[in-house]
Design a protein around this motif. Structure first.
Motif, PDB file in Angstrom:
ATOM      1  N   VAL A  65      -0.302   8.682 -19.323  1.00 24.41           N
ATOM      2  CA  VAL A  65       0.290   8.242 -18.134  1.00 24.41           C
ATOM      3  C   VAL A  65      -0.392   7.113 -17.645  1.00 24.41           C
ATOM      4  O   VAL A  65      -0.119   6.540 -16.473  1.00 24.41           O
ATOM      5  N   ASP A  66      -1.215   6.680 -18.447  1.00 23.11           N
ATOM      6  CA  ASP A  66      -2.016   5.417 -17.884  1.00 23.11           C
ATOM      7  C   ASP A  66      -1.134   4.276 -17.469  1.00 23.11           C
ATOM      8  O   ASP A  66      -1.383   3.558 -16.440  1.00 23.11           O
ATOM      9  N   ALA A  72      -4.870   8.694 -15.320  1.00 24.36           N
ATOM     10  CA  ALA A  72      -4.923   8.451 -16.808  1.00 24.36           C
ATOM     11  C   ALA A  72      -5.238   9.738 -17.627  1.00 24.36           C
ATOM     12  O   ALA A  72      -5.525  10.837 -17.064  1.00 24.36           O
ATOM     13  N   GLY A  73      -4.813   9.628 -18.959  1.00 21.83           N
ATOM     14  CA  GLY A  73      -4.909  10.813 -19.810  1.00 21.83           C
ATOM     15  C   GLY A  73      -3.702  10.943 -20.633  1.00 21.83           C
ATOM     16  O   GLY A  73      -2.609  10.483 -20.402  1.00 21.83           O
ATOM     17  N   ALA A  74      -3.827  11.935 -21.801  1.00 20.55           N
ATOM     18  CA  ALA A  74      -2.703  11.891 -22.730  1.00 20.55           C
ATOM     19  C   ALA A  74      -1.914  13.332 -21.962  1.00 20.55           C
ATOM     20  O   ALA A  74      -2.760  14.113 -21.522  1.00 20.55           O
ATOM     21  N   ILE A  75      -0.699  13.191 -22.152  1.00 22.49           N
ATOM     22  CA  ILE A  75       0.154  14.171 -21.716  1.00 22.49           C
ATOM     23  C   ILE A  75      -0.143  15.407 -22.152  1.00 22.49           C
ATOM     24  O   ILE A  75      -0.395  16.517 -21.554  1.00 22.49           O
ATOM     25  N   ALA A  76      -0.310  15.534 -23.568  1.00 22.25           N
ATOM     26  CA  ALA A  76      -0.537  16.558 -24.091  1.00 22.25           C
ATOM     27  C   ALA A  76      -1.791  17.506 -23.841  1.00 22.25           C
ATOM     28  O   ALA A  76      -2.013  18.419 -24.252  1.00 22.25           O
ATOM     29  N   SER A  77      -2.824  16.523 -23.213  1.00 20.94           N
ATOM     30  CA  SER A  77      -3.957  17.119 -22.767  1.00 20.94           C
ATOM     31  C   SER A  77      -4.005  17.416 -21.286  1.00 20.94           C
ATOM     32  O   SER A  77      -4.967  17.983 -20.832  1.00 20.94           O
ATOM     33  N   MET A  78      -2.777  17.361 -20.820  1.00 20.43           N
ATOM     34  CA  MET A  78      -2.878  17.564 -19.312  1.00 20.43           C
ATOM     35  C   MET A  78      -1.821  18.788 -18.838  1.00 20.43           C
ATOM     36  O   MET A  78      -0.973  18.899 -19.633  1.00 20.43           O
TER      37      MET A  78
END
Length: 289
Positions: A65-66, A72-78
């Motif tokens: 999403v940066d 910030a961060g990876a979609i798969a980790s959120m």
């Protein structure tokens, strides 16, 4: 496509695909952009699908999403809740998908999210709800990642699309041939476009004067050029149509390029500027019915 089949995607020409919902005219991949493109008359919507850490399918161009949000961060980790708290119009100014570094007042939709869900990260379910009111509009969904980079979500996508119906207007795409293969294992009746390896094999055969290999996909979705290499020319389009395979070209933002591709006989043009493309197609009498 198999012998004797009739591919509806070669007769629905010329599709006007709004890339990311028309990302140079409205914030990338937002419900606002998708709704606006459909209201303009776009006959196709192109979006990228990801899975969240808690198993929801969302649409966003990047794996992170940066670039487009204030987070910030990876979609798969959120989680979905974390994504919904972000402003997905934060860096949008007309004329590009993102334009960092401007004065705050240059971003016309900044700050409307998260209270206005039109401007946060959208779920695929919300996009499908919008498209219920536009049953003739095509939907192109790109699987951006698969195992081992992320937990695979091809089956989840297949089940969600099948549960909603209307899959005859959907194409599932990916640069990753393995992703469309995995998707088709779960939803063999939903159309797919060729991945990078299959597309390269097709192009190579055409330019070597050989018969292209059989293709199960309904479309080749390609750039007009790759560096100095011309990808889409008369021979490419003719060979695809001889196999009853559609040609959709991305991402075309120049008016003359749009017109030239229509003259070549392509079946769809994918653009960040749907207003411009719709004008070109109207002038040529080439819009999809």
């Amino acid at each position: 496509m198999g012998a004797g089949t009739t591919n509806p995607w070669t007769s629905r020409r010329v599709l006007a695909y709004a890339h990311q919902g028309g990302a140079w005219e409205a914030p990338s991949s937002t419900l606002f952009a998708v709704r606006r493109a459909l209201e303009l008359g776009a006959t196709g919507i192109e979006l990228d699908v990801h899975a969240t850490a808690d198993g929801h399918l969302v649409v966003c161009h990047d794996r992170t999403v940066d670039r487009t949000t204030n987070g910030a961060g990876a979609i798969a980790s959120m989680t979905l809740a974390q994504l919904r708290a972000l402003d997905n119009a934060y860096w949008f100014a007309p004329g590009a998908d993102v334009t960092p570094g401007l004065d705050a007042g240059a971003y016309p939709y900044r700050g409307r999210a998260p209270s206005d869900s039109d401007f946060t990260v959208a779920t695929l379910a919300e996009v499908l709800d919008l498209l219920d009111d536009h049953p003739s509009a095509a939907l192109n969904l790109d699987i951006k990642a698969t195992a081992p980079a992320v937990d695979p979500y091809e089956e989840r996508l297949a089940r969600q699309l099948e549960a909603r119906g209307g899959t005859d207007r959907v194409i599932v795409a990916s640069f990753l041939d393995v992703a469309t293969e995995a998707f088709s294992a779960h939803a063999p009746d939903i159309a797919t476009s060729a991945g990078t390896i299959a597309t390269a094999g097709f192009w190579r055969a055409v330019h070597e004067g050989a018969a292209p290999p059989p293709m199960r996909h309904v479309a080749l979705q390609v750039p007009a050029r790759q560096g100095d290499l011309v990808v889409v020319d008369e021979a490419f389009v003719a060979a695809a149509h001889a196999m009853d395979v559609a040609v959709h070209v991305w991402t075309i933002n120049d008016e003359d390029d749009m017109a030239g591709l229509v003259d070549l006989g392509v079946d769809g043009v994918i653009t960040d500027l749907p207003t411009t493309l719709l004008g070109v197609l109207a002038a040529k009498g080439a819009g999809a019915a």
